[in-house]
Design a protein around this motif. Structure first.
Motif, PDB file in Angstrom:
ATOM      1  N   VAL A 223     -10.715  -7.779  58.598  1.00 49.62           N
ATOM      2  CA  VAL A 223     -11.760  -8.468  57.664  1.00 49.62           C
ATOM      3  C   VAL A 223     -11.184  -8.120  56.079  1.00 49.62           C
ATOM      4  N   ASP A 224     -10.570  -7.281  55.662  1.00 47.98           N
ATOM      5  CA  ASP A 224      -9.790  -7.074  54.241  1.00 47.98           C
ATOM      6  C   ASP A 224      -9.333  -8.996  53.899  1.00 47.98           C
ATOM      7  N   VAL A 225      -8.364  -9.698  54.953  1.00 48.89           N
ATOM      8  CA  VAL A 225      -7.536 -10.277  55.351  1.00 48.89           C
ATOM      9  C   VAL A 225      -8.477 -11.596  54.972  1.00 48.89           C
ATOM     10  N   TYR A 226      -9.880 -11.656  55.301  1.00 49.39           N
ATOM     11  CA  TYR A 226     -10.413 -13.118  55.259  1.00 49.39           C
ATOM     12  C   TYR A 226     -11.625 -12.297  54.378  1.00 49.39           C
ATOM     13  N   LEU A 227     -12.233 -11.357  53.852  1.00 47.87           N
ATOM     14  CA  LEU A 227     -13.465 -11.319  52.925  1.00 47.87           C
ATOM     15  C   LEU A 227     -13.180 -10.989  51.742  1.00 47.87           C
ATOM     16  N   GLY A 228     -11.495 -10.110  51.570  1.00 47.20           N
ATOM     17  CA  GLY A 228     -10.940  -9.998  50.623  1.00 47.20           C
ATOM     18  C   GLY A 228      -9.811 -10.715  49.759  1.00 47.20           C
ATOM     19  N   SER A 229      -9.997 -12.216  51.459  1.00 51.14           N
ATOM     20  CA  SER A 229      -9.251 -13.298  49.645  1.00 51.14           C
ATOM     21  C   SER A 229     -10.619 -13.786  49.411  1.00 51.14           C
ATOM     22  N   GLN A 230     -11.145 -13.709  50.086  1.00 48.53           N
ATOM     23  CA  GLN A 230     -12.275 -14.634  49.537  1.00 48.53           C
ATOM     24  C   GLN A 230     -12.510 -13.937  48.157  1.00 48.53           C
ATOM     25  N   ILE A 231     -12.739 -12.138  47.621  1.00 44.68           N
ATOM     26  CA  ILE A 231     -13.182 -12.083  46.559  1.00 44.68           C
ATOM     27  C   ILE A 231     -11.963 -12.110  45.405  1.00 44.68           C
ATOM     28  N   GLY A 232     -10.914 -12.146  46.386  1.00 52.09           N
ATOM     29  CA  GLY A 232      -9.441 -12.890  45.138  1.00 52.09           C
ATOM     30  C   GLY A 232      -9.895 -13.332  44.514  1.00 52.09           C
ATOM     31  N   TRP A 233     -10.777 -14.192  45.056  1.00 53.15           N
ATOM     32  CA  TRP A 233     -10.806 -16.358  45.369  1.00 53.15           C
ATOM     33  C   TRP A 233     -11.514 -16.625  43.883  1.00 53.15           C
ATOM     34  N   GLY A 234     -12.505 -15.556  44.470  1.00 53.27           N
ATOM     35  CA  GLY A 234     -14.092 -15.321  43.558  1.00 53.27           C
ATOM     36  C   GLY A 234     -13.627 -14.998  41.700  1.00 53.27           C
TER      37      GLY A 234
ATOM     38  N   GLY B  86     -13.779 -17.604  38.566  1.00 51.80           N
ATOM     39  CA  GLY B  86     -14.942 -17.412  38.926  1.00 51.80           C
ATOM     40  C   GLY B  86     -16.013 -17.541  39.165  1.00 51.80           C
ATOM     41  N   THR B  87     -15.519 -17.728  40.541  1.00 50.47           N
ATOM     42  CA  THR B  87     -17.180 -18.300  41.526  1.00 50.47           C
ATOM     43  C   THR B  87     -17.755 -16.830  42.032  1.00 50.47           C
ATOM     44  N   LEU B  88     -17.089 -15.477  41.602  1.00 46.11           N
ATOM     45  CA  LEU B  88     -17.605 -14.672  41.643  1.00 46.11           C
ATOM     46  C   LEU B  88     -17.990 -13.207  40.475  1.00 46.11           C
ATOM     47  N   PRO B  89     -18.547 -12.713  40.003  1.00 48.59           N
ATOM     48  CA  PRO B  89     -18.725 -11.907  38.665  1.00 48.59           C
ATOM     49  C   PRO B  89     -17.645 -10.854  38.740  1.00 48.59           C
ATOM     50  N   ASP B  90     -17.216 -11.052  37.818  1.00 47.62           N
ATOM     51  CA  ASP B  90     -16.019 -10.212  37.817  1.00 47.62           C
ATOM     52  C   ASP B  90     -16.291  -8.733  37.770  1.00 47.62           C
ATOM     53  N   ARG B  91     -16.650  -7.262  38.742  1.00 47.02           N
ATOM     54  CA  ARG B  91     -17.203  -6.422  38.823  1.00 47.02           C
ATOM     55  C   ARG B  91     -16.102  -5.475  39.081  1.00 47.02           C
ATOM     56  N   PRO B  92     -16.111  -4.001  38.616  1.00 48.69           N
ATOM     57  CA  PRO B  92     -14.927  -3.508  38.999  1.00 48.69           C
ATOM     58  C   PRO B  92     -15.316  -2.722  39.938  1.00 48.69           C
ATOM     59  N   ALA B  93     -15.729  -2.909  40.801  1.00 45.25           N
ATOM     60  CA  ALA B  93     -15.686  -2.509  42.436  1.00 45.25           C
ATOM     61  C   ALA B  93     -14.330  -3.733  43.545  1.00 45.25           C
ATOM     62  N   PHE B  94     -15.413  -5.046  42.714  1.00 46.35           N
ATOM     63  CA  PHE B  94     -14.275  -6.443  43.268  1.00 46.35           C
ATOM     64  C   PHE B  94     -12.857  -5.896  42.551  1.00 46.35           C
ATOM     65  N   ARG B  95     -12.746  -5.492  42.011  1.00 45.88           N
ATOM     66  CA  ARG B  95     -11.665  -6.141  40.347  1.00 45.88           C
ATOM     67  C   ARG B  95     -10.711  -4.642  41.281  1.00 45.88           C
ATOM     68  N   GLU B  96     -11.137  -3.439  41.523  1.00 48.19           N
ATOM     69  CA  GLU B  96     -10.094  -2.326  41.509  1.00 48.19           C
ATOM     70  C   GLU B  96     -10.171  -1.849  43.352  1.00 48.19           C
ATOM     71  N   TYR B  97     -11.030  -3.392  44.239  1.00 49.08           N
ATOM     72  CA  TYR B  97     -10.550  -3.415  46.082  1.00 49.08           C
ATOM     73  C   TYR B  97      -9.156  -4.211  46.245  1.00 49.08           C
ATOM     74  N   TRP B  98      -9.236  -5.417  44.837  1.00 41.67           N
ATOM     75  CA  TRP B  98      -8.569  -6.376  45.064  1.00 41.67           C
ATOM     76  C   TRP B  98      -7.023  -5.826  44.405  1.00 41.67           C
ATOM     77  N   THR B  99      -6.997  -5.054  44.075  1.00 38.88           N
ATOM     78  CA  THR B  99      -5.839  -4.790  43.300  1.00 38.88           C
ATOM     79  C   THR B  99      -5.333  -3.135  44.338  1.00 38.88           C
ATOM     80  N   ARG B 100      -5.725  -3.331  44.856  1.00 41.56           N
ATOM     81  CA  ARG B 100      -5.278  -2.401  46.703  1.00 41.56           C
ATOM     82  C   ARG B 100      -4.736  -3.171  47.837  1.00 41.56           C
ATOM     83  N   ILE B 101      -5.327  -4.608  47.733  1.00 46.12           N
ATOM     84  CA  ILE B 101      -4.566  -5.303  49.001  1.00 46.12           C
ATOM     85  C   ILE B 101      -3.688  -6.636  48.653  1.00 46.12           C
TER      86      ILE B 101
END
Length: 203
Positions: A152-163, A167-182
């Motif tokens: 699920v992190d491959v799929y949903l994580g890819s969407q967050i990384g793309w966002g 710029g299709t998703l807002p740059d939130r700290p939780a998103f940035r920290e998560y994307w850095t992990r994966i």
């Protein structure tokens, strides 16, 4: 011949499917399809009548839709450890990504904003609702299905990384920290290198 064949294009969600294939560690063949030509040719339409990628062939079985491909591979190759023990969280967030996230981001990018009085009609409500839900989950756990990385992190994580990138998703700290992990997982790096190399071909 390998048992797994990925039909893909580097300018598509096929990048997500390739990342998943790299995570499971099984040999596979990647066939490049071109928009408007081979992707709409009769041979490929027999595989996926939508004429879209990605699609996966495994021992003659065909799986389309990126979330389904990730889920199928996690289930078909359990030794790779990509199916978490918490199946409820896995299915919840996998299909939240395939449904509300995909719809909200796509509609917003295309300029379709659901009027507030019609948000009950849209399954995702609003992009703000989707973003808040994702953000809340990532404050609860390091990964979507709990304490360890999964499909699920491959799929949903890819969407967050793309966002975050486009710029299709807002740059939130939780998103940035998560994307850095994966983002720097070895499988993700291999997949990105392979698809970047395909970009040099006509795509």
């Amino acid at each position: 011949m390998t048992a797994l064949t990925l039909y893909t294009n580097p300018m598509s969600r096929g990048r997500i499917a390739r990342w998943m294939l790299e995570e499971i560690g099984e040999p596979y063949e990647a066939q490049l399809l071109v928009y408007g030509t081979t992707m709409k040719a009769p041979d490929y339409l027999a595989i996926n009548p939508m004429g879209k990628v990605p699609a996966l062939r495994h021992h003659g079985r065909i799986v389309t839709e990126c979330a389904a491909i990730c889920t199928y591979l996690a289930d078909a190759f359990p030794d790779a450890g990509m199916m978490p023990t918490d199946h409820a969280a896995f299915y919840r967030w996998m299909f939240f990504g395939a449904g509300p996230v995909e719809q909200a981001v796509t509609n917003t990018a295309l300029g379709f904003v659901v009027p507030p009085e019609r948000q009950r009609t849209a399954g995702y409500g609003s992009l703000e609702d989707v973003v808040a839900t994702l953000e809340h989950r990532l404050t609860e756990a390091p990964y979507f299905a709990g304490d360890r990385f999964s499909a699920v992190d491959v799929y949903l994580g890819s969407q967050i990384g793309w966002g975050l990138r486009f710029g299709t998703l807002p740059d939130r700290p939780a998103f940035r920290e998560y994307w850095t992990r994966i983002a720097d997982r070895p499988a993700a790096t291999r997949a990105q290198a392979a698809d970047d190399a395909l970009m040099e071909q006509k795509a």
